[in-house]
Design a protein around this motif. Sequence first.
Motif, PDB file in Angstrom:
ATOM      1  N   THR A  45      -3.494  -3.202  -7.515  1.00  0.00           N
ATOM      2  CA  THR A  45      -3.383  -4.609  -7.895  1.00  0.00           C
ATOM      3  C   THR A  45      -3.467  -5.469  -6.638  1.00  0.00           C
ATOM      4  N   THR A  46      -4.484  -6.312  -6.598  1.00  0.00           N
ATOM      5  CA  THR A  46      -4.751  -7.125  -5.401  1.00  0.00           C
ATOM      6  C   THR A  46      -4.827  -8.591  -5.805  1.00  0.00           C
ATOM      7  N   ASN A  47      -3.716  -9.118  -6.269  1.00  0.00           N
ATOM      8  CA  ASN A  47      -3.694 -10.527  -6.660  1.00  0.00           C
ATOM      9  C   ASN A  47      -3.878 -11.421  -5.437  1.00  0.00           C
ATOM     10  N   HIS A  48      -4.372 -12.625  -5.685  1.00  0.00           N
ATOM     11  CA  HIS A  48      -4.701 -13.536  -4.595  1.00  0.00           C
ATOM     12  C   HIS A  48      -3.445 -14.050  -3.901  1.00  0.00           C
ATOM     13  N   ASP A  49      -3.255 -13.570  -2.676  1.00  0.00           N
ATOM     14  CA  ASP A  49      -2.226 -14.090  -1.767  1.00  0.00           C
ATOM     15  C   ASP A  49      -0.796 -13.839  -2.223  1.00  0.00           C
ATOM     16  N   TYR A  50      -0.597 -12.865  -3.099  1.00  0.00           N
ATOM     17  CA  TYR A  50       0.776 -12.437  -3.371  1.00  0.00           C
ATOM     18  C   TYR A  50       0.771 -11.009  -3.902  1.00  0.00           C
ATOM     19  N   PHE A  51       1.866 -10.313  -3.663  1.00  0.00           N
ATOM     20  CA  PHE A  51       2.020  -8.939  -4.123  1.00  0.00           C
ATOM     21  C   PHE A  51       3.284  -8.823  -4.962  1.00  0.00           C
ATOM     22  N   THR A  52       3.134  -8.186  -6.112  1.00  0.00           N
ATOM     23  CA  THR A  52       4.266  -7.873  -6.985  1.00  0.00           C
ATOM     24  C   THR A  52       4.235  -6.378  -7.272  1.00  0.00           C
ATOM     25  N   PRO A  53       5.327  -5.654  -7.039  1.00  0.00           N
ATOM     26  CA  PRO A  53       5.338  -4.219  -7.377  1.00  0.00           C
ATOM     27  C   PRO A  53       5.377  -4.017  -8.885  1.00  0.00           C
ATOM     28  N   PHE A  54       4.584  -3.073  -9.362  1.00  0.00           N
ATOM     29  CA  PHE A  54       4.541  -2.757 -10.791  1.00  0.00           C
ATOM     30  C   PHE A  54       4.808  -1.272 -10.993  1.00  0.00           C
ATOM     31  N   GLU A  55       5.377  -0.944 -12.134  1.00  0.00           N
ATOM     32  CA  GLU A  55       5.606   0.452 -12.482  1.00  0.00           C
ATOM     33  C   GLU A  55       4.294   1.095 -12.933  1.00  0.00           C
ATOM     34  N   ALA A  61      -1.800   5.458 -12.066  1.00  0.00           N
ATOM     35  CA  ALA A  61      -0.961   4.984 -10.958  1.00  0.00           C
ATOM     36  C   ALA A  61      -1.308   3.531 -10.642  1.00  0.00           C
ATOM     37  N   THR A  62      -0.294   2.700 -10.540  1.00  0.00           N
ATOM     38  CA  THR A  62      -0.475   1.308 -10.135  1.00  0.00           C
ATOM     39  C   THR A  62      -0.047   1.200  -8.683  1.00  0.00           C
ATOM     40  N   LEU A  63      -1.027   0.971  -7.803  1.00  0.00           N
ATOM     41  CA  LEU A  63      -0.805   1.036  -6.364  1.00  0.00           C
ATOM     42  C   LEU A  63      -0.751  -0.359  -5.751  1.00  0.00           C
ATOM     43  N   PRO A  64       0.009  -0.527  -4.665  1.00  0.00           N
ATOM     44  CA  PRO A  64       0.241  -1.862  -4.112  1.00  0.00           C
ATOM     45  C   PRO A  64      -0.908  -2.385  -3.252  1.00  0.00           C
ATOM     46  N   VAL A  77      -5.846  -5.878   1.385  1.00  0.00           N
ATOM     47  CA  VAL A  77      -4.851  -5.125   2.134  1.00  0.00           C
ATOM     48  C   VAL A  77      -4.184  -4.175   1.150  1.00  0.00           C
ATOM     49  N   ILE A  78      -4.362  -2.885   1.405  1.00  0.00           N
ATOM     50  CA  ILE A  78      -3.938  -1.846   0.462  1.00  0.00           C
ATOM     51  C   ILE A  78      -3.066  -0.838   1.195  1.00  0.00           C
ATOM     52  N   GLY A  79      -1.920  -0.500   0.609  1.00  0.00           N
ATOM     53  CA  GLY A  79      -1.075   0.496   1.245  1.00  0.00           C
ATOM     54  C   GLY A  79       0.376   0.376   0.835  1.00  0.00           C
ATOM     55  N   PRO A  80       1.246   1.094   1.538  1.00  0.00           N
ATOM     56  CA  PRO A  80       2.639   1.185   1.107  1.00  0.00           C
ATOM     57  C   PRO A  80       3.411  -0.127   1.156  1.00  0.00           C
ATOM     58  N   ASP A  81       3.026  -1.034   2.072  1.00  0.00           N
ATOM     59  CA  ASP A  81       3.878  -2.196   2.312  1.00  0.00           C
ATOM     60  C   ASP A  81       3.049  -3.462   2.554  1.00  0.00           C
ATOM     61  N   PRO A  82       2.288  -3.915   1.573  1.00  0.00           N
ATOM     62  CA  PRO A  82       1.524  -5.148   1.772  1.00  0.00           C
ATOM     63  C   PRO A  82       2.463  -6.347   1.851  1.00  0.00           C
ATOM     64  N   PRO A  83       2.032  -7.425   2.488  1.00  0.00           N
ATOM     65  CA  PRO A  83       2.888  -8.617   2.544  1.00  0.00           C
ATOM     66  C   PRO A  83       3.134  -9.169   1.144  1.00  0.00           C
ATOM     67  N   GLU A  84       4.313  -9.723   0.933  1.00  0.00           N
ATOM     68  CA  GLU A  84       4.656 -10.243  -0.390  1.00  0.00           C
ATOM     69  C   GLU A  84       3.868 -11.498  -0.727  1.00  0.00           C
ATOM     70  N   GLU A  85       3.559 -12.314   0.272  1.00  0.00           N
ATOM     71  CA  GLU A  85       2.864 -13.568  -0.005  1.00  0.00           C
ATOM     72  C   GLU A  85       2.211 -14.067   1.280  1.00  0.00           C
ATOM     73  N   THR A  86       1.042 -14.680   1.141  1.00  0.00           N
ATOM     74  CA  THR A  86       0.359 -15.294   2.275  1.00  0.00           C
ATOM     75  C   THR A  86      -0.138 -16.675   1.868  1.00  0.00           C
ATOM     76  N   GLU A  87      -0.260 -17.547   2.841  1.00  0.00           N
ATOM     77  CA  GLU A  87      -0.754 -18.893   2.589  1.00  0.00           C
ATOM     78  C   GLU A  87      -2.278 -18.871   2.624  1.00  0.00           C
ATOM     79  N   PRO A  88      -2.941 -19.285   1.536  1.00  0.00           N
ATOM     80  CA  PRO A  88      -4.402 -19.241   1.512  1.00  0.00           C
ATOM     81  C   PRO A  88      -5.023 -20.000   2.683  1.00  0.00           C
TER      82      PRO A  88
END
Length: 237
Positions: A45-55, A61-64, A77-88
């Motif tokens: 899941t690669t939402n625009h400028d924010y990351f939300t963990p999903f089950e 598998a739903t990967l961050p 940005v894909i991996g164990p610990d992407p930033p939670e939010e970025t300013e566009p």
Amino acid sequence: MYAVDLHTHTRFFHGRRSLGDRFDPLGVRLLAWLAERRGLEGVVTTNHDYFTPFESTANVATLPGIEITTSRGHVLVIGPDPPEETEPGALTPAEAVDLAHERDCAAIVAHPFRNSTVRELEEIPFDAIEVNGKHPRSRPLVQELAESRDLPLVGGSDAHYPFEVGRAYTVVDAERLTPAALVEAIRDGRVDARVSQTRFDQLLRRGYRAIHRRKRVIDAIERPTPGVGSPPGEDSS
């Protein structure tokens, strides 16, 4: 081997973060359900400028991940610990890659030939380049770019509607499908970009091309040619 869509979204609209937070749990369930029907083992899941963990579901598998809007275009940005939010637009591509690597994530050039000049930056240590499911005919150009940078090619659908998932995806050579294993496989080049050629996908592409052609015609009608219907010296486009 795992089939994973590396570029998906849980909703069809941008902005409205509070509304998105309410919609996203439904969006990810629909995404995973259709991904399973398409034969995928995972989606990022690669939402625009924010990351939300999903089950994850039982079979998908739903990967961050996150799609960062940089000053020159989009970076996945894909991996164990992407930033939670970025300013566009606040980060440069180099800063986005540094941020990804600091957080043990892979940084991927998203749709390099659409609304992006990130591809022009040769000195930035990206980990891969994407073949985007919304314009698979650009694959020869993307492949040439990847070969010139000695980077692996990955695939992602860029799905904003659940039925778009899997239009392009990545075959990942890994023993387990975890965020860390995915990053390692990308960096090692143990990935293979695929574009789906099912009858459904072919019809979907034809439909989108027709919509885009119609949109261009409407834009041409609504936006007069410079000097025709516009004040002298004014370009209405």
